[in-house]
Design an enzyme around this catalytic site. Structure first.
Site, PDB file in Angstrom:
ATOM      1  N   GLU A   1       0.836  -1.236   0.101  1.00  7.01           N
ATOM      2  CA  GLU A   1       0.124   0.032  -0.021  1.00  7.01           C
ATOM      3  C   GLU A   1       0.835   1.426  -0.114  1.00  7.01           C
ATOM      4  OE1 GLU A   1      -2.771  -0.554  -0.613  1.00  7.01           O
ATOM      5  OE2 GLU A   1      -2.831  -2.874  -0.116  1.00  7.01           O
TER       6      GLU A   1
ATOM      7  N   ASP B   1       3.840  -4.458  -6.021  1.00  7.44           N
ATOM      8  CA  ASP B   1       4.623  -5.697  -5.592  1.00  7.44           C
ATOM      9  C   ASP B   1       6.112  -5.383  -5.453  1.00  7.44           C
ATOM     10  OD1 ASP B   1       2.239  -6.865  -5.207  1.00  7.44           O
ATOM     11  OD2 ASP B   1       2.161  -8.029  -6.682  1.00  7.44           O
TER      12      ASP B   1
END
Length: 494
Positions: free
Chosen positions: A146, A214
């Site tokens: 996030e 990621d």
């Protein structure tokens, strides 16, 4: 310590909702991409993203949405858990690049496995995510992801790709989408079937954002001292659990999880040295606290924790004992809870989880002086700690030492002016001592924190009536009313 959220807040936002909002972490857009051939093209960070929305505007929209969420989503107002999740998040942010604003990590009381980020560095974490994570590295892997969405300005970059829609138009359209993620019961009803379909269809346009988050997230995870393999491990567990469900987890709706993504996460983790990370006591204390305070009934939790302890099915015994103590406290077995907490504090006297629960026990037993003495002694070692400060103010308020309690809270709010719990404690303290002018003023600030500016103005008008001949105070009240009216006008422009 946790003070119950004001019951009336959920009804306050009728005049202020849908003014502006932000994208969920998937950054799904309800507007159509003008050129589908460019759907995976990512502009450079910085100048291009700033063309879509400035940093100031991003912070502004983020602040507005955070105020809306306080009123509509079941946010956790628990200083111990707040400090835990903020400390964990800050550890990750310290290793990130392109950090443009201070991050605000907050918890939502929901069993869903989910987390989301939006404008201005706000990151929401569902308690269900902590409950389902097996270790702190798994939790940190989601937060690092996030953080990467925010630092890479994926929101602004998605807006940049929309050729026909402005930043604010897109933000307004997606308010209900974010609300559905934060509070499904309230949010799903706000999203039409066509909008939901458009949202789901637009996932294909965000694969590259997820891949980038990621990659950077795993790097942040490793640099922060966590297990870099935790992301792939957690993704794998989610995928396995999903196979047994008829509907996907909320996290999977906003974070598509094809097998290739899990494989990529494993491949990236292999670039870092393997780490044998010891179990985190605070993570397991947070998990036990969530179970004892927010999940299940106290009597059932007592049975569950006693079973875990007797069968030695715990990761850390002290965390299981803490869960049992907190469950006994919730069941009003104060002496039994105190015996356990006293034992735990002998080994870790400065642990904030133990101190918080010890304070609650003292207050429940009307032993306010013991709580105050303990907290003041601790404050000498950690004078600016939010848990100690708020607990001390609450203990003083419960004892009736209103003047000292309010002074502590006012000093604290100079540093953290948007702390909902501190403002609520301050309002309660003034009400308890019948200081009506100050009570209405602090209530106005509580309403402002949930973007209910008309109600905040009403409170200030009430405060004005109690100002008497205090001319300076009347001038301050009028100035604050003008500020709230300006906020209402700004909301109308979004």
């Amino acid at each position: 310590m946790e003070i119950s959220r004001l019951n009336y807040i959920r009804s306050l936002l009728a005049t202020t909702l849908l003014c502006a909002s932000a994208l969920v972490v998937s950054f799904n857009s309800l507007a159509q991409v003008k050129n589908n051939d460019q759907k995976n093209a990512l502009p450079e960070i910085g100048v291009v993203a700033s063309d879509a929305i400035s940093l100031d505007k991003e912070e502004r929209i983020g602040d507005i949405l955070m105020r809306q969420l306080r009123g509509q989503a079941p946010l956790v107002t628990d200083p111990v858990l707040d400090e835990y999740i903020q400390d964990l998040g800050n550890r990750l942010v310290a290793q990130a690049e392109n950090v443009k604003f201070p991050f605000n990590f907050f918890l939502i009381n929901s069993a869903d496995i989910n987390a989301f980020a939006f404008f201005g560095g706000h990151v929401g974490v569902h308690t269900g995510l902590i409950y389902n994570a097996e270790n702190e590295s798994e939790l940190a892997s989601v937060l690092a992801h996030e953080v990467s969405h925010v630092t890479q300005r994926h929101i602004a970059r998605r807006i940049q790709s929309q050729q026909r829609s402005s930043a604010l138009q897109i933000a307004s359209l997606l308010g209900s989408v974010l609300l559905a993620v934060a509070n499904p019961e309230a949010g799903i009803a706000a999203v039409s079937a066509s909008q939901a379909a458009a949202q789901q269809a637009s996932i294909n346009y965000t694969r590259s954002n997820e891949k980038e988050a990621d990659r950077i997230g795993i790097q942040i995870l490793a640099q922060s001292g966590y297990d870099p393999e935790a992301a792939a491990t957690f993704f794998g567990k989610l995928a396995e659990k999903y196979r047994l469900r008829s509907t996907p987890f909320a996290y999977l709706l906003t974070h598509p999880l094809p097998q290739s993504r899990i494989a990529d996460a494993r491949s990236r983790a292999a670039n870092f040295a393997k780490r044998n990370i010891p179990a985190s006591l605070n993570f397991h204390l947070a998990k036990a606290r969530i179970i004892a305070r927010y999940y299940g009934k106290p009597k059932d939790n007592i049975v569950a924790f006693e079973s875990i302890i007797s069968k030695q099915q715990y990761v850390i015994e002290d965390a299981a004992l803490y869960g049992l103590a907190l469950s006994r406290f919730e069941n009003e077995e104060y002496d039994k809870a105190q015996d356990i907490i006293t034992h735990l504090r002998e080994k870790a006297p400065d642990n904030l989880f133990y101190i918080d629960t010890a304070t609650d026990i003292f207050i429940a037993k009307n032993e306010h002086d013991k709580a105050i003495e303990m907290l003041k002694e601790q404050a000498k070692r950690t004078p600016r700690n939010s848990v100690i400060t708020l607990n001390l103010a609450n203990a003083l308020k419960e004892k009736g030492s209103i003047s000292e309690a309010t002074q502590i809270l006012k000093d604290y709010l100079l540093v953290d002016p948007d702390n909902f719990l501190a403002l609520q404690l301050l309002s309660d303290a003034y009400g308890q001592s019948r200081q009506m002018l100050e009570m209405h003023q602090s209530k106005a600030e509580v309403y402002a924190l949930v973007a209910a500016y008309p109600r905040a103005i009403d409170e200030l008008h009430n405060a004005y009536n109690f100002a008497g001949d205090r001319t300076l105070e009347k001038q301050r009240i009028r100035a604050r009313i003008d500020q709230f009216r300006e906020e209402i006008d700004r909301l109308k422009t979004l």
